[in-house]
Write a protein that holds these residues in place. Structure first.
Motif, PDB file in Angstrom:
ATOM      1  N   ALA A 124      -7.603 -11.568 -12.210  1.00  0.00           N
ATOM      2  CA  ALA A 124      -6.476 -10.937 -12.675  1.00  0.00           C
ATOM      3  C   ALA A 124      -6.104  -9.890 -11.363  1.00  0.00           C
ATOM      4  CB  ALA A 124      -6.699 -10.170 -13.976  1.00  0.00           C
ATOM      5  N   LEU A 125      -4.774  -9.875 -11.384  1.00  0.00           N
ATOM      6  CA  LEU A 125      -4.113  -9.105 -10.088  1.00  0.00           C
ATOM      7  C   LEU A 125      -3.995  -7.577 -10.807  1.00  0.00           C
ATOM      8  CD1 LEU A 125      -2.645  -8.939  -7.382  1.00  0.00           C
ATOM      9  CD2 LEU A 125      -0.670  -9.891  -8.677  1.00  0.00           C
ATOM     10  N   VAL A 126      -4.431  -6.922  -9.923  1.00  0.00           N
ATOM     11  CA  VAL A 126      -4.340  -5.703 -10.345  1.00  0.00           C
ATOM     12  C   VAL A 126      -3.327  -4.582  -9.521  1.00  0.00           C
ATOM     13  CG1 VAL A 126      -5.430  -3.195 -10.624  1.00  0.00           C
ATOM     14  CG2 VAL A 126      -6.837  -5.340 -11.249  1.00  0.00           C
ATOM     15  N   ALA A 127      -2.051  -3.980 -10.389  1.00  0.00           N
ATOM     16  CA  ALA A 127      -0.871  -3.408  -9.693  1.00  0.00           C
ATOM     17  C   ALA A 127      -1.057  -2.116 -10.150  1.00  0.00           C
ATOM     18  CB  ALA A 127       0.292  -4.264  -9.947  1.00  0.00           C
ATOM     19  N   PRO A 128      -1.407  -1.182  -9.153  1.00  0.00           N
ATOM     20  CA  PRO A 128      -1.346   0.188  -9.536  1.00  0.00           C
ATOM     21  C   PRO A 128       0.084   0.602  -9.622  1.00  0.00           C
ATOM     22  CG  PRO A 128      -1.910   0.138  -7.134  1.00  0.00           C
ATOM     23  CD  PRO A 128      -1.802  -1.342  -7.886  1.00  0.00           C
ATOM     24  N   GLY A 129       0.365   1.560 -10.462  1.00  0.00           N
ATOM     25  CA  GLY A 129       1.645   2.321 -10.539  1.00  0.00           C
ATOM     26  C   GLY A 129       1.713   3.153  -9.244  1.00  0.00           C
TER      27      GLY A 129
END
Length: 289
Positions: free
Chosen positions: A13-18
């Motif tokens: 899963a791709l993790v995209a931080p804010g």
């Protein structure tokens, strides 16, 4: 760089931080993330010092996006709220955000003005109206690689099963990915994945203190989620640090007691690339032809 659509099609899963500005985007890129999430809530918190209740405008978000795109090359998923109006407004939002550098727009089925998905008393537009917005945005985008992530807030308004039915309608309307906001338990997270994983990429939102149990990206990926965002975590972390910093400075009248918890001048300049930029600028000073 791998296109976002292709990346969402493979594990993990791709993790995209804010992020909310060029500095947070640059630090996230340096940490090794593959994509970023430009959070409308984070912009409201930091730019306005206000809650996420629909106060930020489309132009403010676009300006923020353009500044981040100027700083980093990573794919950016941007919170497009409701599209800031009807289907025609949503088309304008698509065109504006795409020109400013967005790789994906998340649009939701709340009425305008919206509010954070983890706050109570939300209101929804009809599912057919939301489906029309999705179709309109698809017609307006310049590139098919610019993804439309359809969000439904129906769990907290109409219930879990109606939320899934809305999600089905949004897939049929052409959404490239789904975001069923604010599942209230691990069981609901798994139920969303059981219905949609493998059919369309799924996004999960982890909000510290929100209604959804905070779950690791690895566990969410195992359920079938493709994209996991942590949209406001950076603001909560920095707000805590800022509160402690200001309290220390007010008490002591100096930063010395706080020095081991902050960068000094040279350390921050190293992280924002000051030496390299000054060197690059020197090549244009006119000293040599």
């Amino acid at each position: 760089m791998e296109r976002l659509r292709a990346r969402l099609a493979r594990a993990p899963a791709l993790v995209a931080p804010g992020v909310y500005d060029g500095l947070t985007a640059a630090l996230a890129e340096a940490a090794g993330f593959e994509a970023l999430y430009l959070s409308g809530a984070a912009v409201a918190y930091t730019r306005l010092g206000r809650p996420d209740i629909g106060l930020t405008t489309m132009s403010e978000m676009a300006e923020t996006l353009a500044a981040i795109r100027d700083r980093v090359a990573l794919p950016i998923v941007i919170d497009a709220d409701t599209g800031f109006g009807n289907a025609l407004n949503a088309q304008r939002t698509m065109r504006t955000y795409e020109r400013a550098g967005a790789n994906a727009l998340q649009v939701e089925d709340q009425s305008f003005p919206k509010r954070c998905g983890h706050l109570a008393d939300k209101r929804l537009i009809p599912a057919a109206e939301m489906a029309g917005k999705i179709r309109a945005m698809a017609d307006a985008r310049e590139s098919a690689e610019t993804l439309i992530i359809a969000r439904t807030d129906a769990i907290g308004v109409e219930g879990f099963e109606p939320a899934l039915e809305r999600a089905e309608a949004y897939v049929a309307a052409g959404a490239d990915a789904l975001f069923v906001e604010a599942p209230r338990s691990g069981e609901e997270l798994r139920a969303v994945a059981a219905r949609f994983a493998g059919r369309v990429p799924l996004m999960a939102n982890m909000v510290e203190g929100g209604v959804t149990p905070v779950t690791s990206a690895a566990d969410l990926g195992a359920m079938g989620y493709s994209l996991v965002i942590f949209p406001g975590g950076i603001v909560r972390a920095l707000a805590r640090a800022a509160e402690d910093y200001y309290a220390s400075l007010a008490t002591h009248g100096t930063n010395r007691p706080f020095a081991d918890r902050m960068f000094d001048f040279a350390e921050l300049n190293a992280r924002i690339g000051t030496p390299a930029m000054l060197e690059a600028g020197g090549r244009y000073d006119g000293g040599e032809g």
